[in-house]
Design an enzyme around this catalytic site. Structure first.
Site, PDB file in Angstrom:
ATOM      1  N   ASP A 293      16.771   0.102  16.300  1.00 53.13           N
ATOM      2  CA  ASP A 293      15.625   0.304  15.413  1.00 53.13           C
ATOM      3  C   ASP A 293      15.607  -0.741  14.301  1.00 53.13           C
ATOM      4  OD1 ASP A 293      13.440   2.073  14.318  1.00 53.13           O
ATOM      5  OD2 ASP A 293      14.851   2.185  12.651  1.00 53.13           O
ATOM      6  N   GLU A 335      13.669  -3.241  19.012  1.00 56.21           N
ATOM      7  CA  GLU A 335      12.389  -2.797  18.464  1.00 56.21           C
ATOM      8  C   GLU A 335      12.062  -3.748  17.319  1.00 56.21           C
ATOM      9  OE1 GLU A 335       9.911  -0.237  15.556  1.00 56.21           O
ATOM     10  OE2 GLU A 335      11.927  -1.035  15.279  1.00 56.21           O
TER      11      GLU A 335
END
Length: 649
Positions: A293, A335
């Protein structure tokens, strides 16, 4: 001596000292065949680990202390790894491109919204298998603060599941059960920050200097002001800048996102070691893919945007080397919702083997709005190709908003003004543009510039909600075609297709989020409704819109899984001669497919001359419609038709 040669020499010398120390430390565990295989992996991947860590921490006096500690962590976590996962390690090492199979199909969901809890996921495995899912991304399910949790991305413990969802033991059991059904479990690794209720943050708030150094804390505004001169605030509506004051310790804490999410300090090697242990703990629960993330934000340097810095890549490379040593079955997925030229830098066998493809997602929606495929084609020609051992994860929608992440230079190449186009897309997909079929909501709208991201389910953005409001069957049918068109592209263009569960049923926007205090103001909850299992009962009924979407999507999934051309293969983007029709070749050995997608609500044609130029004959087989087509003069595509033509060789 070159840097590479020096690192190779020094890493070899260092390993000669460390291996005997590991063997003394771990005793009887080192006299097995398994240890021999592990030791070989250490020798293979230690140079990469040494090089990355030296780049990050080599100027620190205690570098070799931390290096040994990190290798000890990797060894200990490998020793704790269950036998069935060590067997999976061997299988994945024997077939390192397993994730490039044409049978790969991803799905993603929030556990509580899809099935209440982890036990519920067990019960829904038959549904996932029916759909053909082989990769299941469970959105963040770790323990979070009550109320403020950023949809699960404010982690209070990486080793505890949110109690309402279950336990870590249940997660490990579920991972095993999924694996037995051919489904790879995927979780988020939120490694840029923790919540302010994490044990490390609590100790920092209590004044412990060791844990204060786990974060970026400053006693006054001098350094924060210096950083903020060149940093863009991520959530300017919530708080200006990237720092939050905590009066208990009288310090400013770096909070890139929400004020309860504290950024970790990766300039401290102890942080890297601690997070490596958390990462390997998750690997040992059976997680096969970790979604990394917010990768763009993990390193900071004054005078820069503190995004996509070189050291951010090096941190990921170091984590990758640790994983190759201790849990080689696990892969990374990046991401990075940033400029397309930056996204691709995170992709590589030594960094992230998988990556979201936000550019494709954004440009698919852009093309629906404009009916013009030129920007999509131009961008894919420049950036879709990847190294052989890597793959895109292609998606239509996800849990987050849609940001218009295309290249300004690409737009200018086509005489498109980037800012104007982004404003148009925001207006179009929030239904403000006259003639728009979309029903989305703005997210983080800047009323001065007009910039905004957009929230909404796939079906509502594709026009189904508006059509049903108007009781317009013709428009509803066009909306169904748009939904299948978008999914047809992600299923066939190359990479792992990822479906946000609920989109396969055509679920619409859920406006009830406005009734919940903790969700008001965050429009992303409009596309995070509870999964509609009552609607799912209609999925085999062709007389319903749900059935048409589900069965149409199932047909496309089966088409993908039946043909090797949709496994790892080259994707050749084409100029179809018609700017409304997007086209590309997919080829694997002797099997070749021409994929065509009409992004217009009007019929479009491809000239027979163009088809002959592509090597096609007059008689064609459309695998989607299951029809033989004779294209003597031209090939005609119906509104929003998605076509896969078998090319004879």
């Amino acid at each position: 001596m070159s840097d590479e040669a020096w690192i190779k020499r020094e890493s070899g010398r260092t390993l000669l000292r460390l291996i005997p120390r590991l063997e003394r430390h771990f005793g009887e565990h080192t006299h097995t065949a398994e240890w021999q295989a592990f030791s070989e992996r250490v020798h293979d991947h230690f140079p990469a680990l040494f090089g990355a860590l030296y780049h990050l921490y080599g100027d620190q006096y205690d570098f070799f202390f931390h290096l040994e500690a990190i290798l000890c962590t990797a060894t200990r976590m490998w020793l704790e790894r269950p036998d069935d996962l060590k067997a999976l390690d061997a299988a994945r090492e024997a077939d390192p491109q397993w994730f490039q199979s044409h049978r790969m199909l991803g799905a993603t969901c929030y556990v509580d919204l899809f099935s209440d809890n982890l036990q519920g996921i067990h019960e829904k495995i038959p549904y996932l298998s029916e759909l053909g899912v082989t990769y299941l991304h469970l959105m963040p399910l770790f323990r979070c603060p009550e109320g403020d949790d950023d949809g699960g991305y404010a982690i209070s413990s990486y080793r505890e599941v949110e109690p309402a969802l279950g336990t870590m033991e249940e997660l490990a059991e579920l991972a095993t059960e999924l694996r037995h059904h051919g489904i790879s479990p995927v979780l988020d690794f939120v490694f840029n920050h923790t919540s302010d209720e994490h044990e490390w943050a609590k100790r920092a708030l209590a004044g412990d200097p060791e844990y204060q150094n786990f974060y970026r804390m400053y006693p006054n505004r001098a350094r924060p002001d210096a950083f903020e001169r060149t940093i863009n605030a991520v959530f300017p509506d919530e708080h200006p800048g990237c720092f939050t004051y905590r009066n208990k310790i009288r310090k400013w804490v770096w909070t890139t996102f929400h004020n309860y999410q504290w950024d970790l300090n990766y300039e401290n090697p102890a942080v890297f070691n601690a997070m490596a242990e958390e990462m390997l703990f998750l690997a040992n629960q059976g997680v096969e893919i970790l979604r990394l993330d917010a990768v763009a934000f993990i390193w900071k340097r004054v005078g820069t945007s503190c995004e996509n810095l070189d050291e951010a890549h090096v941190v990921i490379q170091a984590f990758n080397a640790v994983t190759r040593i201790a849990a080689p079955a696990m892969l990374f997925k990046s991401e990075a919702i940033v400029h397309p030229d930056e996204v691709i830098k995170y992709i590589g066998s030594e960094e992230c083997q998988l990556s979201y493809n936000p550019q494709l997602m954004a440009l698919l929606w852009s093309t629906l709005a404009t009916r013009d495929t030129r920007l999509l084609r131009h961008a894919m020609e420049k950036r879709f190709a990847l190294p052989d051992d890597c793959a895109w994860v292609n998606y239509v929608r996800c849990h987050d908003d849609i940001g218009w992440v295309f290249s300004d230079d690409d737009a200018r190449d086509l005489a498109i003004i980037p800012g104007d186009h982004r404003r148009f897309l925001g207006e179009y997909f929030t239904g403000r543009f006259k003639g728009s079929f979309a029903r989305g909501l703005p997210f983080q709208e800047n009323e001065i510039t007009g910039d905004m991201r957009v929230s909404g389910t796939c079906a509502s953005l594709a026009g189904l909600e508006w059509a049903l409001e108007q009781s317009d069957e013709k428009e509803a049918e066009l909306a169904v075609r748009r939904i299948l068109l978008l999914h047809g592209v992600i299923l066939t263009i190359g990479g792992i297709p990822l479906i946000y569960l609920g989109d396969e049923l055509g679920m619409l926007n859920d406006y009830s989020y406005e009734e919940e205090v903790e969700k008001v103001g965050d429009t992303r909850w409009i596309h995070r409704p509870p999964f509609d299992w009552k609607r799912a009962e209609e999925r085999h009924d062709r007389d319903t819109y749900t059935g048409r979407i589900y069965l149409g999507l199932l047909r496309l999934i089966q088409l993908r899984q039946q043909h090797l051309a949709f496994s790892r293969a080259e994707t050749e983007i084409l100029d179809t001669g018609n700017d409304h029709v997007f086209g590309y070749f997919r080829q694997h050995n002797e099997q070749s497919m021409l994929v065509l997608a009409n992004f217009s609500e009007h019929r479009q044609v491809i000239s027979a001359r163009r088809l002959r130029l592509f090597g096609l004959r007059k008689t064609l087989t459309d695998l989607v419609a299951g029809k033989i087509i004779i294209a003597t003069q031209q090939l005609e595509l119906e509104p929003y038709q998605f076509m896969v033509l078998l090319v004879s060789r």
